[in-house]
Design a protein around this motif. Sequence first.
Motif, mmCIF file in Angstrom:
data_model
loop_
_atom_site.group_PDB
_atom_site.id
_atom_site.type_symbol
_atom_site.label_atom_id
_atom_site.label_comp_id
_atom_site.label_asym_id
_atom_site.label_seq_id
_atom_site.Cartn_x
_atom_site.Cartn_y
_atom_site.Cartn_z
ATOM 1 N N ARG A 38 3.085 3.046 -16.487
ATOM 2 C CA ARG A 38 2.990 3.611 -15.140
ATOM 3 C C ARG A 38 1.873 4.637 -15.026
ATOM 4 O O ARG A 38 1.337 4.861 -13.946
ATOM 5 C CB ARG A 38 4.308 4.299 -14.749
ATOM 6 C CG ARG A 38 5.474 3.383 -14.520
ATOM 7 C CD ARG A 38 6.544 4.017 -13.632
ATOM 8 N NE ARG A 38 6.599 5.447 -13.639
ATOM 9 C CZ ARG A 38 7.472 6.180 -14.329
ATOM 10 N NH1 ARG A 38 8.338 5.581 -15.118
ATOM 11 N NH2 ARG A 38 7.471 7.482 -14.238
ATOM 12 N N PRO A 221 7.491 2.003 -2.467
ATOM 13 C CA PRO A 221 8.145 0.780 -2.937
ATOM 14 C C PRO A 221 8.250 -0.228 -1.799
ATOM 15 O O PRO A 221 8.582 0.124 -0.663
ATOM 16 C CB PRO A 221 9.514 1.265 -3.413
ATOM 17 C CG PRO A 221 9.689 2.632 -2.831
ATOM 18 C CD PRO A 221 8.336 3.197 -2.627
ATOM 19 N N LEU A 230 12.207 3.040 -8.544
ATOM 20 C CA LEU A 230 11.559 4.340 -8.369
ATOM 21 C C LEU A 230 12.557 5.472 -8.574
ATOM 22 O O LEU A 230 12.280 6.459 -9.255
ATOM 23 C CB LEU A 230 10.933 4.436 -6.973
ATOM 24 C CG LEU A 230 10.343 5.801 -6.604
ATOM 25 C CD1 LEU A 230 9.121 6.108 -7.467
ATOM 26 C CD2 LEU A 230 9.983 5.850 -5.119
ATOM 27 N N GLN A 233 13.429 6.248 -12.213
ATOM 28 C CA GLN A 233 12.366 6.721 -13.097
ATOM 29 C C GLN A 233 12.527 8.208 -13.402
ATOM 30 O O GLN A 233 13.089 8.964 -12.618
ATOM 31 C CB GLN A 233 10.996 6.496 -12.451
ATOM 32 C CG GLN A 233 10.578 5.047 -12.375
ATOM 33 C CD GLN A 233 9.277 4.859 -11.624
ATOM 34 O OE1 GLN A 233 8.611 5.829 -11.266
ATOM 35 N NE2 GLN A 233 8.903 3.625 -11.390
#
Length: 286
Positions: A38, A221, A230, A233
């Motif tokens: 990421r 998203p 998301l 995370q």
Amino acid sequence: MTAAETYAARIDAVRAQRARLHGAPPPDDPWGGPIAQRFRADPHRPLDANLAVLASYTRPEDVFLDVGGGAGRVALPLALRCHEVITVDASPGMGAEFAAAAAAAGIANARFIHANWLEAEGVQGDVALTSNVTYFVRDIVRFIEKLVTAARRRVMITVWSVANPNQSAPLFHLVYGEEPVAVPGYRELLPVLWELGILPDVHVLPGVPLVPGGTLGAQMPQTPEDAVQLALQGQWLGPHDHARARGLIEERFSELFTPGPEGFRPLWRQGAREVLITWETDPRRD
């Protein structure tokens, strides 16, 4: 208590809470794998507004030092604009992504040193940057003093006005039923610098991230599953709590996200801006 002691006490409180709720930390690299991926970005992309400000402090002949620079999201684009970049980071997973990104972009003047900054030896640059790292540093005085020693001309520190780990506070409360201890941000960092006799320039950088509090330019998203991913995370969530957290997030989805033309906007995150804290280590060289 001094500002540095207050800073360390906050880090201790964060660690104690997470140890109590999360249990023992996982034995492998916590920043490796999908997390490291990421943090990787195309080094040849156009500079965003905030990265352009950082680049403005560099010169073609500079060695640019990025402490905790991970997969090279900042350092590798700057390698195209200066003599050399050196990233020091303790995560082997980040190092693998850094090497892959540099190779794919044809960048040969960038190197990765796998080390904790406080244990790294003999590393020097003209400009030293650390970005979104100070939230996790207990020995903040030694960390800063080492930056000053390593930077021949300038130190730059960037943090978000709402520190990244604090962005998920509503999710933390949803899953664990208590408020998270907030990691130290710029309000705690600046008094430490003042105690050290450092009077930095402080700038709110111009770019505003699409995802509040996230990486500049990060997309909203696009699907409900992307939105759930998301939310899951970050290190706010213990490794054994993902399934329970997913269930709670899916159950409360309409309270956590709102759909729009750009995607699913996270309602739990506060708007945040990136803050640059910088000073000259040798004014004669700037």
